[in-house]
Design a protein around this motif. Sequence first.
Motif, PDB file in Angstrom:
ATOM      1  N   ARG A   1       1.107  -0.921  -0.413  1.00  0.00           N
ATOM      2  CA  ARG A   1      -0.064   0.218  -0.058  1.00  0.00           C
ATOM      3  C   ARG A   1       0.985   1.302   0.019  1.00  0.00           C
ATOM      4  O   ARG A   1       2.027   1.349   1.281  1.00  0.00           O
ATOM      5  CB  ARG A   1      -0.837   0.091   1.056  1.00  0.00           C
ATOM      6  N   GLN A   2       0.292   1.960  -1.243  1.00  0.00           N
ATOM      7  CA  GLN A   2       1.362   3.434  -1.152  1.00  0.00           C
ATOM      8  C   GLN A   2       0.621   5.086  -1.050  1.00  0.00           C
ATOM      9  O   GLN A   2      -0.209   4.172  -2.228  1.00  0.00           O
ATOM     10  CB  GLN A   2       2.974   3.399  -2.474  1.00  0.00           C
ATOM     11  N   SER A   3       0.850   5.818  -0.173  1.00  0.00           N
ATOM     12  CA  SER A   3       0.163   6.829  -0.782  1.00  0.00           C
ATOM     13  C   SER A   3       1.016   8.116  -0.687  1.00  0.00           C
ATOM     14  O   SER A   3       2.137   8.591   0.061  1.00  0.00           O
ATOM     15  CB  SER A   3      -0.801   7.177   1.057  1.00  0.00           C
ATOM     16  N   ILE A   4       1.027   8.540  -1.836  1.00  0.00           N
ATOM     17  CA  ILE A   4       1.804   9.885  -2.419  1.00  0.00           C
ATOM     18  C   ILE A   4       0.988  10.344  -2.363  1.00  0.00           C
ATOM     19  O   ILE A   4      -0.169  11.354  -3.053  1.00  0.00           O
ATOM     20  CB  ILE A   4       1.742   9.459  -4.116  1.00  0.00           C
ATOM     21  N   VAL A   5       1.834  12.281  -1.782  1.00  0.00           N
ATOM     22  CA  VAL A   5       1.212  12.858  -1.324  1.00  0.00           C
ATOM     23  C   VAL A   5       2.429  14.535  -2.473  1.00  0.00           C
ATOM     24  O   VAL A   5       3.513  14.573  -1.763  1.00  0.00           O
ATOM     25  CB  VAL A   5       1.370  14.064   0.115  1.00  0.00           C
ATOM     26  N   GLY A   6       1.286  15.316  -3.282  1.00  0.00           N
ATOM     27  CA  GLY A   6       2.365  16.000  -3.451  1.00  0.00           C
ATOM     28  C   GLY A   6       1.374  17.141  -5.089  1.00  0.00           C
ATOM     29  O   GLY A   6       0.848  16.912  -4.803  1.00  0.00           O
ATOM     30  N   GLN A   7       1.979  18.042  -5.487  1.00  0.00           N
ATOM     31  CA  GLN A   7       1.290  18.665  -6.209  1.00  0.00           C
ATOM     32  C   GLN A   7       1.880  18.243  -7.567  1.00  0.00           C
ATOM     33  O   GLN A   7       2.289  17.132  -7.716  1.00  0.00           O
ATOM     34  CB  GLN A   7       2.379  20.154  -6.612  1.00  0.00           C
ATOM     35  N   SER A   8       0.434  18.549  -8.426  1.00  0.00           N
ATOM     36  CA  SER A   8       0.305  17.962  -9.405  1.00  0.00           C
ATOM     37  C   SER A   8       1.216  18.699 -11.171  1.00  0.00           C
ATOM     38  O   SER A   8       0.835  20.177 -10.399  1.00  0.00           O
ATOM     39  CB  SER A   8      -1.246  18.475  -9.897  1.00  0.00           C
ATOM     40  N   ILE A   9       2.151  18.113 -11.318  1.00  0.00           N
ATOM     41  CA  ILE A   9       3.102  18.442 -12.239  1.00  0.00           C
ATOM     42  C   ILE A   9       1.837  19.863 -13.239  1.00  0.00           C
ATOM     43  O   ILE A   9       2.458  21.047 -13.539  1.00  0.00           O
ATOM     44  CB  ILE A   9       4.342  18.234 -12.608  1.00  0.00           C
ATOM     45  N   MET A  10       1.352  18.600 -14.001  1.00  0.00           N
ATOM     46  CA  MET A  10       0.506  18.687 -14.403  1.00  0.00           C
ATOM     47  C   MET A  10      -0.715  19.838 -14.299  1.00  0.00           C
ATOM     48  O   MET A  10      -1.573  20.602 -15.409  1.00  0.00           O
ATOM     49  CB  MET A  10      -0.367  17.477 -15.022  1.00  0.00           C
ATOM     50  N   GLY A  11      -0.876  20.359 -12.898  1.00  0.00           N
ATOM     51  CA  GLY A  11      -1.815  21.323 -12.427  1.00  0.00           C
ATOM     52  C   GLY A  11      -3.346  20.766 -13.082  1.00  0.00           C
ATOM     53  O   GLY A  11      -4.067  21.105 -12.710  1.00  0.00           O
ATOM     54  N   LYS A  12      -3.101  19.327 -12.512  1.00  0.00           N
ATOM     55  CA  LYS A  12      -4.757  18.378 -12.249  1.00  0.00           C
ATOM     56  C   LYS A  12      -5.392  18.420 -11.275  1.00  0.00           C
ATOM     57  O   LYS A  12      -4.463  18.689 -10.115  1.00  0.00           O
ATOM     58  CB  LYS A  12      -4.380  16.826 -13.576  1.00  0.00           C
ATOM     59  N   ALA A  13      -6.799  18.465 -11.475  1.00  0.00           N
ATOM     60  CA  ALA A  13      -7.246  18.345 -10.301  1.00  0.00           C
ATOM     61  C   ALA A  13      -7.416  16.528  -9.929  1.00  0.00           C
ATOM     62  O   ALA A  13      -7.508  16.048  -8.218  1.00  0.00           O
ATOM     63  CB  ALA A  13      -9.213  18.756 -10.380  1.00  0.00           C
ATOM     64  N   ASP A  14      -7.964  15.784 -10.855  1.00  0.00           N
ATOM     65  CA  ASP A  14      -7.323  14.661 -10.814  1.00  0.00           C
ATOM     66  C   ASP A  14      -6.069  13.478 -10.926  1.00  0.00           C
ATOM     67  O   ASP A  14      -5.568  14.429 -10.726  1.00  0.00           O
ATOM     68  CB  ASP A  14      -8.427  13.991 -12.020  1.00  0.00           C
ATOM     69  N   LEU A  15      -6.294  12.358 -11.243  1.00  0.00           N
ATOM     70  CA  LEU A  15      -5.374  12.268 -10.287  1.00  0.00           C
ATOM     71  C   LEU A  15      -3.872  12.457 -11.815  1.00  0.00           C
ATOM     72  O   LEU A  15      -4.571  12.397 -13.248  1.00  0.00           O
ATOM     73  CB  LEU A  15      -5.304  10.819 -11.537  1.00  0.00           C
ATOM     74  N   ASP A  16      -2.924  12.630 -11.389  1.00  0.00           N
ATOM     75  CA  ASP A  16      -1.802  13.349 -12.346  1.00  0.00           C
ATOM     76  C   ASP A  16      -1.152  12.383 -12.195  1.00  0.00           C
ATOM     77  O   ASP A  16      -0.126  11.717 -11.193  1.00  0.00           O
ATOM     78  CB  ASP A  16      -0.812  14.165 -11.513  1.00  0.00           C
ATOM     79  N   SER A  17      -0.885  11.614 -13.737  1.00  0.00           N
ATOM     80  CA  SER A  17      -0.239  10.136 -13.164  1.00  0.00           C
ATOM     81  C   SER A  17       1.060  10.347 -13.207  1.00  0.00           C
ATOM     82  O   SER A  17       2.253   9.557 -13.091  1.00  0.00           O
ATOM     83  CB  SER A  17      -0.466   9.597 -15.214  1.00  0.00           C
ATOM     84  N   THR A  18       2.223  11.606 -13.742  1.00  0.00           N
ATOM     85  CA  THR A  18       3.344  11.758 -12.993  1.00  0.00           C
ATOM     86  C   THR A  18       3.819  11.913 -11.581  1.00  0.00           C
ATOM     87  O   THR A  18       5.140  11.627 -11.066  1.00  0.00           O
ATOM     88  CB  THR A  18       3.422  13.833 -13.604  1.00  0.00           C
ATOM     89  N   SER A  19       2.399  11.876 -10.950  1.00  0.00           N
ATOM     90  CA  SER A  19       3.036  12.065  -9.662  1.00  0.00           C
ATOM     91  C   SER A  19       3.279  10.534  -8.851  1.00  0.00           C
ATOM     92  O   SER A  19       4.115  10.093  -7.961  1.00  0.00           O
ATOM     93  CB  SER A  19       1.777  12.256  -8.490  1.00  0.00           C
ATOM     94  N   VAL A  20       2.337   9.667  -9.763  1.00  0.00           N
ATOM     95  CA  VAL A  20       2.264   7.787  -9.621  1.00  0.00           C
ATOM     96  C   VAL A  20       3.228   7.502 -10.159  1.00  0.00           C
ATOM     97  O   VAL A  20       3.624   5.859 -10.163  1.00  0.00           O
ATOM     98  CB  VAL A  20       1.306   7.512  -9.531  1.00  0.00           C
ATOM     99  N   GLU A  21       4.286   7.644 -11.371  1.00  0.00           N
ATOM    100  CA  GLU A  21       4.484   6.640 -12.136  1.00  0.00           C
ATOM    101  C   GLU A  21       5.760   5.966 -11.671  1.00  0.00           C
ATOM    102  O   GLU A  21       6.823   6.695 -10.918  1.00  0.00           O
ATOM    103  CB  GLU A  21       5.148   7.956 -13.505  1.00  0.00           C
ATOM    104  N   GLY A  22       5.962   4.367 -11.976  1.00  0.00           N
ATOM    105  CA  GLY A  22       6.823   4.334 -11.192  1.00  0.00           C
ATOM    106  C   GLY A  22       5.754   3.305  -9.613  1.00  0.00           C
ATOM    107  O   GLY A  22       7.259   2.623  -9.608  1.00  0.00           O
ATOM    108  N   ALA A  23       5.185   3.759 -10.018  1.00  0.00           N
ATOM    109  CA  ALA A  23       4.843   3.219  -8.564  1.00  0.00           C
ATOM    110  C   ALA A  23       2.888   2.153  -8.753  1.00  0.00           C
ATOM    111  O   ALA A  23       2.970   0.936  -8.286  1.00  0.00           O
ATOM    112  CB  ALA A  23       4.261   4.205  -7.064  1.00  0.00           C
ATOM    113  N   SER A  24       2.808   3.398  -9.285  1.00  0.00           N
ATOM    114  CA  SER A  24       1.487   2.316  -9.777  1.00  0.00           C
ATOM    115  C   SER A  24       1.477   1.397 -11.147  1.00  0.00           C
ATOM    116  O   SER A  24       0.495   0.760 -11.237  1.00  0.00           O
ATOM    117  CB  SER A  24       0.886   3.974 -10.400  1.00  0.00           C
ATOM    118  N   ASP A  25       2.283   1.109 -12.037  1.00  0.00           N
ATOM    119  CA  ASP A  25       2.649   0.734 -12.652  1.00  0.00           C
ATOM    120  C   ASP A  25       4.006  -0.286 -12.194  1.00  0.00           C
ATOM    121  O   ASP A  25       4.558  -0.972 -12.874  1.00  0.00           O
ATOM    122  CB  ASP A  25       3.299   0.863 -14.098  1.00  0.00           C
ATOM    123  N   LEU A  26       4.295  -0.880 -10.704  1.00  0.00           N
ATOM    124  CA  LEU A  26       5.369  -1.354 -10.068  1.00  0.00           C
ATOM    125  C   LEU A  26       5.253  -2.927 -11.174  1.00  0.00           C
ATOM    126  O   LEU A  26       4.853  -3.847 -11.543  1.00  0.00           O
ATOM    127  CB  LEU A  26       4.731  -2.119  -8.825  1.00  0.00           C
TER     128      LEU A  26
END
Length: 716
Positions: free
Chosen positions: A462-487
């Motif tokens: 289980r992994q929870s990642i907190v931080g700004q969306s580089i893409m300025g998105k309100a929904d899921l920003d893939s750049t925040s989770v890349e490398g974790a969501s696709d473990l």
Amino acid sequence: MTIHAFSPTRRGFLAGAGLVIGLTLAPKGLFAAEGVQAGGGDALTTLDAFVRIGADDTVTILSKHIEFGQGPFTGLATLVAEELDADWSQMRAVHAPADDKVYANLAFGLQGTGGSSSIANSYEQLRKAGATARAMLVAAAAKEWGVPASEITVSKGRIAHAASGKESGFGALADKAAQETPPAEPVLKDPKDFVLIGQELPKLDTVAKSNGTAVFTLDVTADNMLIAMVAHPDHFGATVKSFDATEALKMPGVVAVKQIPQGVAVYAEDTFSALKGRAALTVEWDMAKAETRSSDAIAADYAKLYEETGLEATNRGDVDKAFGADGVETIEAELVFPFLAHAPMEPLDAVIVKNADGSIDCYNGAQFPGQDKQALSQVLGIDEAKIRVNTQLGGGSFGRRAQFGSPYMREVAEVFKATDGTRPIKHMWTREDDIRGGFYRPMYAHRMKGSINAEGQITGWRQSIVGQSIMGKADLDSTSVEGASDLPYAVENLHVVAHNTQLSVPALWWRSVGHTHTGFAVETFVDELLQKVGKDPVEGRLAMLGNEPRHMGTLKKVAEMADWGSPVPEGRERGVAVVQSFKTYVAQIVEVSVGTDGLPRVHKVWCAVDCGVAINPNVIAAQMEGGIGYGLGAVLFDAVTLGEGGKIVQSNFHDYRSLRINEMPHVEVAVIPSNEPPTGVGEPGVPPIGPAVANAWRRLTGSPVRRLPIVNVVVS
């Protein structure tokens, strides 16, 4: 108006003549309109956009990607030269004009350099450009000599017909070749016949950068030019409330002070005067919308979000059940990653000139030149057709020059707009401006929990990642989770969520984007889990990478290089990490001791990289070495900190320091042979170095690294 210090490579290019060719039909007059034209009175027929053959047999490619050290001039020229059968000594490269259509990056649809995409998106396109030029030269030779085209050969820049003894260089046939109809589908070589691709060819820009003749924006000057510098606030989000320029205007050389949306601009006859004038300003800042929290306060606020429902990135299996199963060991960890500045050697700068006809010339290291042109047009109210962005060599970037909406160029335009436009302006940021200027790799926090059984199989994650969306998105920003969501590891029960935060600190991608933090979090956590049940870090990873052959290939190769399992010198320990980013696979093993300052001393790094077809192994190795040095400096030393009240603490390399030459480890790089399409190498060398060092450090000292940079952990 005279502009000084043009690049020697550009001068050589302007002296050429002959055939211009590529793959997307360009409008007539494109090059003249963009300030790229033939010198010496030679006529040029514009067929297309990428390849130019001069009367002197030189072949110049127009690079749609900026050269700021990552090698596109050399790589793109290699692709053309291979299919053209040119000799490497003939090849030249210059930056293409700004045009989002003609020179679009095929990966994201507009002209730009980023995402380690330069070679990947150009591989077939530039090979076809070279093959097209070759076919047209051969067709012209066949007509000129009255022989079948099928009997003509091309080798090392010479066109020949053996039976008749006829032979020619490219230049003599270029004008006639320009009249030929380009083949609809040029035939490309079978990779087994490559002569240049895969060879360690010397980089086209090395000599000029070594002898000091290479020209960067910092070197460009114009007659009667003013230097402009802007006073910015010490707090992000603050704006000018009022200012007093009385003392600034008393400084010798200062000619004007103007308020612009970004701050207060000081105009002077020279750099020193601009600096002195800016220092003498008195500015009162409006803090109503400023970020006033410290980095510690922001981290505390981040931690509160762990208890809230996040944006789901991946959710499979039953993680809670996995954690409660018999015979498993569990580990929990919380990690904090600081704001990071890009800190390129050349800070942001630009020269802007208004010509007699009302047109604008801008000279800058443009990573997104079309966006820069658009920004200038919008701020200045001048049609884009009357604006030329002349891309210069860039003294590094690491993402810094690739900003959404070109805010730096908007500041340049505002500075120029505030004057009467009669004098050219060189707008400069100092190192302090750059370090304190924002557009950082965001601050991130991770909470992790994992379970592993005695066989070394991770049963829950289980992994929870907190931080700004580089893409300025309100929904899921893939750049925040890349490398974790696709473990990449085989984990049946996996739950990854993200929490987007809102800060006044401007965020931007930093070399390797999300992998800067997810690579560290994933690879250190995997290593801890394996250590918990006594599994070897390499063998344990390999056992979980059965469906990832390229991950496995790089990991096996680097273990072979380092003779993994052999005795380690006393007082040292080794650590390993493997990360895929931008479709390139990189595994690294480091050897670490405790230095005299109490910090990790990295003695050696072994690195294996699989980036598909290797265009130039020398460039690939150099990018791995550079990425290792850049990433190592960041993980050991770097953080931009907001102090009490949100004021930026760091300002220059004394407190935001790069790796020093005596701290650079010996690096050994192996490029894995591959027939896969080529992928990028500018960024993927960065992510593995941090976790590899942290893993070695934990095994050496018993202390896991939970907060970066390591210097802060050791000192505290």
